[in-house]
Scaffold this active site. Sequence first.
Site, PDB file in Angstrom:
ATOM      1  N   GLU A 117     -40.310  28.167  32.126  1.00 25.74           N
ATOM      2  CA  GLU A 117     -38.889  27.827  32.010  1.00 25.74           C
ATOM      3  C   GLU A 117     -38.474  27.962  30.554  1.00 25.74           C
ATOM      4  O   GLU A 117     -39.311  28.178  29.670  1.00 25.74           O
ATOM      5  CB  GLU A 117     -38.639  26.411  32.544  1.00 25.74           C
ATOM      6  CG  GLU A 117     -38.896  26.328  34.045  1.00 25.74           C
ATOM      7  CD  GLU A 117     -38.611  24.969  34.654  1.00 25.74           C
ATOM      8  OE1 GLU A 117     -37.979  24.122  33.997  1.00 25.74           O
ATOM      9  OE2 GLU A 117     -39.046  24.752  35.794  1.00 25.74           O
ATOM     10  N   HIS A 240     -27.102  21.918  32.123  1.00 22.33           N
ATOM     11  CA  HIS A 240     -27.982  22.942  32.678  1.00 22.33           C
ATOM     12  C   HIS A 240     -27.170  24.224  32.770  1.00 22.33           C
ATOM     13  O   HIS A 240     -26.037  24.211  33.245  1.00 22.33           O
ATOM     14  CB  HIS A 240     -28.482  22.523  34.063  1.00 22.33           C
ATOM     15  CG  HIS A 240     -29.649  23.336  34.535  1.00 22.33           C
ATOM     16  ND1 HIS A 240     -29.522  24.660  34.900  1.00 22.33           N
ATOM     17  CD2 HIS A 240     -30.961  23.019  34.674  1.00 22.33           C
ATOM     18  CE1 HIS A 240     -30.715  25.120  35.263  1.00 22.33           C
ATOM     19  NE2 HIS A 240     -31.606  24.140  35.131  1.00 22.33           N
ATOM     20  N   ARG A 286     -32.342  25.436  26.451  1.00 21.85           N
ATOM     21  CA  ARG A 286     -31.188  25.250  27.315  1.00 21.85           C
ATOM     22  C   ARG A 286     -29.857  25.106  26.582  1.00 21.85           C
ATOM     23  O   ARG A 286     -28.824  25.560  27.055  1.00 21.85           O
ATOM     24  CB  ARG A 286     -31.434  23.971  28.093  1.00 21.85           C
ATOM     25  CG  ARG A 286     -31.311  24.175  29.530  1.00 21.85           C
ATOM     26  CD  ARG A 286     -31.736  22.963  30.237  1.00 21.85           C
ATOM     27  NE  ARG A 286     -32.801  23.344  31.140  1.00 21.85           N
ATOM     28  CZ  ARG A 286     -33.358  22.512  31.980  1.00 21.85           C
ATOM     29  NH1 ARG A 286     -32.991  21.241  31.988  1.00 21.85           N
ATOM     30  NH2 ARG A 286     -34.287  22.928  32.783  1.00 21.85           N
ATOM     31  N   HIS A 347     -26.406  17.729  33.160  1.00 21.63           N
ATOM     32  CA  HIS A 347     -27.693  17.714  33.868  1.00 21.63           C
ATOM     33  C   HIS A 347     -28.577  16.535  33.471  1.00 21.63           C
ATOM     34  O   HIS A 347     -29.200  15.908  34.317  1.00 21.63           O
ATOM     35  CB  HIS A 347     -28.408  19.023  33.576  1.00 21.63           C
ATOM     36  CG  HIS A 347     -29.715  19.198  34.279  1.00 21.63           C
ATOM     37  ND1 HIS A 347     -29.819  19.189  35.654  1.00 21.63           N
ATOM     38  CD2 HIS A 347     -30.971  19.405  33.803  1.00 21.63           C
ATOM     39  CE1 HIS A 347     -31.093  19.376  35.990  1.00 21.63           C
ATOM     40  NE2 HIS A 347     -31.808  19.494  34.887  1.00 21.63           N
ATOM     41  N   ARG A 382     -33.758  18.229  25.388  1.00 21.43           N
ATOM     42  CA  ARG A 382     -34.987  18.118  26.178  1.00 21.43           C
ATOM     43  C   ARG A 382     -35.529  19.496  26.563  1.00 21.43           C
ATOM     44  O   ARG A 382     -34.790  20.381  27.003  1.00 21.43           O
ATOM     45  CB  ARG A 382     -34.675  17.351  27.458  1.00 21.43           C
ATOM     46  CG  ARG A 382     -35.844  17.162  28.401  1.00 21.43           C
ATOM     47  CD  ARG A 382     -35.380  16.423  29.622  1.00 21.43           C
ATOM     48  NE  ARG A 382     -34.450  17.234  30.367  1.00 21.43           N
ATOM     49  CZ  ARG A 382     -34.746  17.888  31.488  1.00 21.43           C
ATOM     50  NH1 ARG A 382     -35.960  17.822  31.995  1.00 21.43           N
ATOM     51  NH2 ARG A 382     -33.838  18.594  32.105  1.00 21.43           N
TER      52      ARG A 382
HETATM   53  C1  SIN Z   1     -34.737  23.218  36.617  1.00 19.51           C
HETATM   54  O1  SIN Z   1     -35.429  23.336  37.604  1.00 19.51           O
HETATM   55  O2  SIN Z   1     -34.201  24.149  36.029  1.00 19.51           O
HETATM   56  C2  SIN Z   1     -34.548  21.838  36.092  1.00 19.51           C
HETATM   57  C3  SIN Z   1     -35.789  21.373  35.485  1.00 19.51           C
HETATM   58  C4  SIN Z   1     -35.471  20.368  34.441  1.00 19.51           C
HETATM   59  O3  SIN Z   1     -34.312  20.033  34.240  1.00 19.51           O
HETATM   60  O4  SIN Z   1     -36.399  19.933  33.770  1.00 19.51           O
END
Ligand code: SIN
Length: 537
Positions: A117, A240, A286, A347, A382
């Site tokens: 991610e 998000h 993010r 988010h 985060r």
């Molecule tokens: C996501 O699945 O993109 C969210 C995961 C997160 O916010 O840590």
Amino acid sequence: MSREPSHDVDFLVLGSGIAGLFYALQVAEHGKVAIVTKKQAAQSATNFAQGGIAAVVSEDDSIDAHVADTLEAGAGLCREEVVRFVVERGGRTIEQLGKLGVDFDRSADGDFALGREGGHTERRVLHHKDATGREIERALLARARAHPNVNVLEDCCAVDLLTAEKSGFSGENRVLGAYVLNSRLGVMERFRARITFMATGGAGKVYLYTSNPDIASGDGMAMAYRAGATLANMEFFQFHPTCLFHPNAKSFLITEAVRGEGGVLRSQSGHAFMDTYHAMKDLAPRDIVARAIDTELKRTGDDFVTLDITHRDAAYLKDRFPTIHARCLEFGIDLTQDAIPVVPAAHYCCGGVVTNLRGETDLPNLFAAGEVTCTGLHGANRLASNSLLEGVVFAAAAAAESIERLPDVPPVNGNVAAWREGSATESSEAVVITQNWDEIRRFMWNYVGIVRSDKRLARAARRTRLLREEITEYYWNFRLTPDLIELRNLAQVARLVIECAQRRRESRGLHYTLDYPKRDDDAFGRDTLIRRGDGRA
Ligand code: SIN
């Protein structure tokens, strides 16, 4: 509403997500536990977590790399000792969850299947398809319900913490439990507890558009603030980058793991724009991706950008992202053939109630973990999938400390203050609640969103002052309902976010303001601490 029944327990747990359940299961061998949850037990933010849980379990990865990625995302405000504390416990946490029955996906060779991610330089996100939170919630809740010492009480909404100060007890102020509205019975109940553990989650509902479930109204943050605990960093609200854009798709997240598997963000004209914003392109941290989308939307005047993963094999996509595939199909979008329309949405709140490495707040007998807290792990932004890990690590630390402390904390004796219902009557004006609720969420979105300015924050501050006066008057004149409790908490949290944002006259991580676009480490390389009575909040 009839008069208050009282309950006496050793451990009172507020919230039934990953942190609350994990804590309850640890302390249950040492005393009687009540888990109070305001809707159905499984309606927690945990249940909606798609991506997974970050942990170092592969030989290609290292603790140092996970620490470095977390620090990098956190933009200078993470506490390194906390980051190490959490990251070092990653492998053990996965083992503990496995023993409790959580099933993480594995690859053909039997090793954990690891996703990637934004902001992670390695594949280290353990998952259960695209519904990791639901799997964790299922396993932990089943264990909690089966435990003879644990009582899970649904439709019970914590209203305020019971404190020694409010009850006129001598000695230092300390937490003695909570007032809880049992909405099934229409009764205000007092829970007297030797130790109270807060795991009430986040506050995404303070914004008009959010990935969070309806329960995320900042109850714990507001309750702890009113009781006198210190909070920190409420200005760092994470947006998000990719929530599904469709008029009927309320709060549906498209996990960052889709970009981890090759998904590309494009403007509606088809231009892949992320390489103009960051070297990691679609997998940049993010805050950078959300701000890039915001900039593109403002530049083009479009309502959404798209997330395109159509180049991957269709069978693979259906297997890896079954929940997203099915949900998108309900809206006529087949992710194996169509780019998905997406927008950013609120988010995760990186700020919250300050806790130390033992999960203690600065109010004696009050512990906390999960999104309600500010532990020093996330700093100003985060890193994806660090929060489920943080929830378990701090729930475990708080449980260990609570168990050790319990013999020194006597049962709550004496007459703790009764709930002051006064001459409250039934309200015939529910419209006041919906009107105020909509107003807060709209001005927070427009004035306290991804891009802020002094003027926008001042406008939002003026509006919260008026609304809070109205809500307070309404609160004490009419009988409490869960909606009214949530509205009061949302208004309180909105005020805390605005106040912290006004204090930070620089741009860093998730806080970006047009008036101070640069980072200023000398003046602001520290947390924004906020406590009842020390400011205007
Ligand atoms: C996501 O699945 O993109 C969210 C995961 C997160 O916010 O840590």
